[in-house]
Design a protein around this motif. Structure first.
Motif, short mmCIF file in Angstrom:
data_model
loop_
_atom_site.label_atom_id
_atom_site.label_comp_id
_atom_site.label_asym_id
_atom_site.label_seq_id
_atom_site.Cartn_x
_atom_site.Cartn_y
_atom_site.Cartn_z
N UNK A 19 18.20 -18.42 16.94
CA UNK A 19 19.65 -18.52 16.78
C UNK A 19 20.28 -17.31 16.11
N UNK A 20 19.47 -16.31 15.75
CA UNK A 20 19.96 -15.07 15.13
C UNK A 20 20.90 -15.35 13.95
N UNK A 21 20.39 -16.15 13.04
CA UNK A 21 21.18 -16.53 11.87
C UNK A 21 20.87 -15.67 10.65
N UNK A 22 19.63 -15.15 10.57
CA UNK A 22 19.20 -14.45 9.36
C UNK A 22 18.91 -12.98 9.69
N UNK A 23 19.77 -12.08 9.18
CA UNK A 23 19.59 -10.65 9.38
C UNK A 23 18.52 -10.14 8.42
N UNK A 24 17.41 -9.66 8.96
CA UNK A 24 16.27 -9.25 8.15
C UNK A 24 16.20 -7.73 7.97
N UNK A 25 17.28 -7.03 8.22
CA UNK A 25 17.24 -5.57 8.19
C UNK A 25 16.86 -5.03 6.82
N UNK A 26 17.42 -5.59 5.76
CA UNK A 26 17.13 -5.07 4.42
C UNK A 26 15.70 -5.37 3.99
N UNK A 27 15.15 -6.49 4.45
CA UNK A 27 13.78 -6.86 4.07
C UNK A 27 12.71 -6.13 4.87
N UNK A 28 13.10 -5.51 6.01
CA UNK A 28 12.11 -4.88 6.87
C UNK A 28 12.56 -3.47 7.29
N UNK A 29 12.69 -2.56 6.31
CA UNK A 29 13.20 -1.22 6.64
C UNK A 29 12.31 -0.45 7.61
N UNK A 30 11.00 -0.64 7.55
CA UNK A 30 10.10 0.10 8.45
C UNK A 30 10.28 -0.37 9.89
N UNK A 31 10.43 -1.68 10.08
CA UNK A 31 10.64 -2.21 11.44
C UNK A 31 12.00 -1.75 11.97
N UNK A 32 13.00 -1.72 11.12
CA UNK A 32 14.32 -1.23 11.52
C UNK A 32 14.21 0.23 11.96
N UNK A 33 13.53 1.04 11.16
CA UNK A 33 13.39 2.46 11.49
C UNK A 33 12.67 2.66 12.82
N UNK A 34 11.59 1.92 13.03
CA UNK A 34 10.82 2.04 14.27
C UNK A 34 11.67 1.68 15.49
N UNK A 35 12.32 0.53 15.43
CA UNK A 35 13.12 0.07 16.58
C UNK A 35 14.33 0.98 16.80
N UNK A 36 14.93 1.45 15.71
CA UNK A 36 16.10 2.31 15.83
C UNK A 36 15.73 3.64 16.49
N UNK A 37 14.57 4.17 16.14
CA UNK A 37 14.10 5.42 16.77
C UNK A 37 13.83 5.20 18.25
N UNK A 38 13.22 4.07 18.61
CA UNK A 38 12.97 3.75 20.02
C UNK A 38 14.30 3.63 20.78
N UNK A 39 15.26 2.99 20.16
CA UNK A 39 16.56 2.79 20.80
C UNK A 39 17.26 4.13 21.03
N UNK A 40 17.23 5.01 20.03
CA UNK A 40 17.87 6.32 20.18
C UNK A 40 17.19 7.16 21.26
#
Length: 477
Positions: free
Chosen positions: A435-456
């Motif tokens: 349901x995309x209720x809980x934004x986990x970006x702050x708790x998972x900075x490495x996963x955010x960085x990895x996915x963001x690099x892939x997206x770019x």
């Protein structure tokens, strides 16, 4: 060599020649050999939500024919449209290309909503697929298929310029118009029936005539029904049927339920015709929707949002693929797939003389036939605005828009949203939070960085345009 030997050789040669001639004149066998190209039926429903059918869990809508089809093929629980609304999703399906490659991002224009509430100047939208794009129907024609489309085309003005031999009801129009589900019709390339004739029934009858005419060829039947797009209009007898039924889980509109039921009945008619003509065993059937359902009409709980949003409710769709003797009946898949995968899969099956160049999807055969695991990412790009449908029910990031400009990557269980206006990143773990209720970006900075690099990197590869120009008319609240 003596004369008698030469006569014997001559007799044998003549005998073999006449045997060859005799066998070549025999009527063709009715049983299809294993390497015969299958007929293809692709049913693409308009705005049908992920949970608007019985086989996906609806307790209110009734879809007995689709439920039976689901039991005969493979059901996908993680299937996605190429985009969150009609025109771009259909462009992805028909071209096999993701939105940055064809430029169709929405139903024009791209600057939707109040100009004073948009921080950026959106990327200009392309209305339709350019005729230079090698379409799915054109590829199938190259493989010897007769091609027919019955219903909503929406990726060009005339399907005949994009690979369709027989067209009924298809043009640039994206909906049947006010009152348009009952004859006299408001769509192009169709004659009116008797007053009150139902458009969904009519399109099916036209498709049945097509099947019967071309049953001895190899055919592609594209069935993009206008239903269940607005205006919501069901047959009165079916509306009455569902008024008597208890609502369930945010699904409670008898008129919409009547449309879903009529759609299911007509899909059943198509499937019955294939069986009655002995075509079922050599026909590949695909059933899906072009995007998520409108949440204000039919909720997709537990999915968040609906059509026009890049939360799960806007892009997850129901999907069945049936291919007798190739796909195991009653099978299911949790692999992440997209309607972008349909083109490359069919191309690999039919082996056309002229193949498409680069395609953005994957070949699904390993999944369909062997249920093999296929690792891949999905990408979505929406550099424009789409205004609210219903601010109380949309479940968007804010009450003004279903979505603002951004991109999305889905990789395994993880999903990252990027929004260009404020550079916000949202990270969700779909297997535990669909349901995309809980934004986990702050708790998972490495996963955010990895996915963001892939997206770019994906945006760089596809030359995806990102809006950057500030809107001078924007007024901050």
């Amino acid at each position: 060599m003596n004369l008698s030997v030469s006569h014997n050789l001559l007799r044998k040669s003549l005998l073999l020649f006449f045997i060859y001639i005799f066998q070549s004149c025999k009527p063709a066998k009715t049983d299809y050999p294993k390497d015969t190209k299958p007929n293809i039926v692709l049913i693409n429903i308009d705005d049908l939500g992920y949970k608007d059918v019985g086989f996906m869990g609806s307790q209110y809508y009734e879809t007995p024919n689709l439920d039976a089809l689901a039991a005969e093929g493979m059901v996908f629980y993680n299937a996605y449209a190429g985009a969150a609304n009609c025109a771009p999703s259909r462009a992805c399906l028909i071209s096999g290309l993701n939105t940055p490659r064809h430029g169709v991002y929405t139903v024009s224009p791209s600057d939707r909503g109040n100009v004073k509430t948009r921080k950026l100047v959106p990327i200009k939208n392309t209305d339709h697929l350019n005729d230079t794009i090698y379409t799915l129907p054109e590829m199938l024609k190259s493989a010897g298929y007769v091609t027919g489309s019955f219903g909503k085309w929406h990726v060009g003005h005339n399907p005949s310029t994009q690979g369709i031999d027989i067209n009924v009801g298809g043009s640039a129009k994206g909906n049947p118009g006010k009152g348009g589900y009952f004859s006299p019709y408001k769509v192009d390339h169709i004659t009116n029936g008797e007053k009150g004739e139902y458009l969904t029934d009519r399109l099916t009858n036209e498709a049945i005539e097509y099947i019967e005419k071309y049953k001895d060829t190899t055919f592609f039947l594209y069935m993009p029904y206008y239903t269940v797009h607005t205006p919501i209009m069901g047959k009165e007898s079916l509306v009455t049927k569902f008024k008597a039924k208890k609502s369930s889980n945010g699904q409670n509109r008898p008129d919409y339920a009547a449309m879903v039921y009529a759609m299911d009945q007509n899909v059943g008619k198509l499937l019955d015709v294939l069986k009655s003509h002995g075509l079922e065993q050599n026909t590949l059937v695909i059933f899906t929707s072009d995007n998520g359902g409108i949440r204000a009409i039919s909720e997709q709980t537990p999915l968040r949002a609906g059509k026009g949003s890049y939360y799960e409710g806007g892009i997850r769709v129901p999907l069945i693929i049936k291919w007798p003797e190739k796909i195991k009946p009653k099978s299911t898949s949790v692999h992440i797939i997209s309607n972008l995968d349909i083109y490359p899969t069919l191309q690999n099956i039919v082996e056309p003389k002229i193949k498409a160049g680069a395609l953005d999807g994957i070949d699904l055969i390993p999944i369909l036939v062997k249920n093999d695991s296929v690792k891949r990412n999905l990408y979505f790009h929406f550099p424009i605005y789409l205004q609210k449908y219903n601010e109380l029910k949309d479940q968007g990031r804010d009450p003004l828009f279903r979505t603002r400009p951004g991109s999305v990557i889905i990789s395994g269980d993880w999903k990252l949203h990027e929004y260009f206006e404020d550079s916000v990143l949202e990270l969700y773990h779909l297997s535990s939070d669909i349901g995309e209720k809980i934004n986990l970006a702050q708790q998972n900075p490495k996963k955010v960085e990895q996915l963001y690099e892939d997206l770019k990197k994906w945006r760089e590869r596809t030359k995806a345009p990102v809006p950057f120009e500030k809107n001078k008319d924007y007024i901050q609240n």
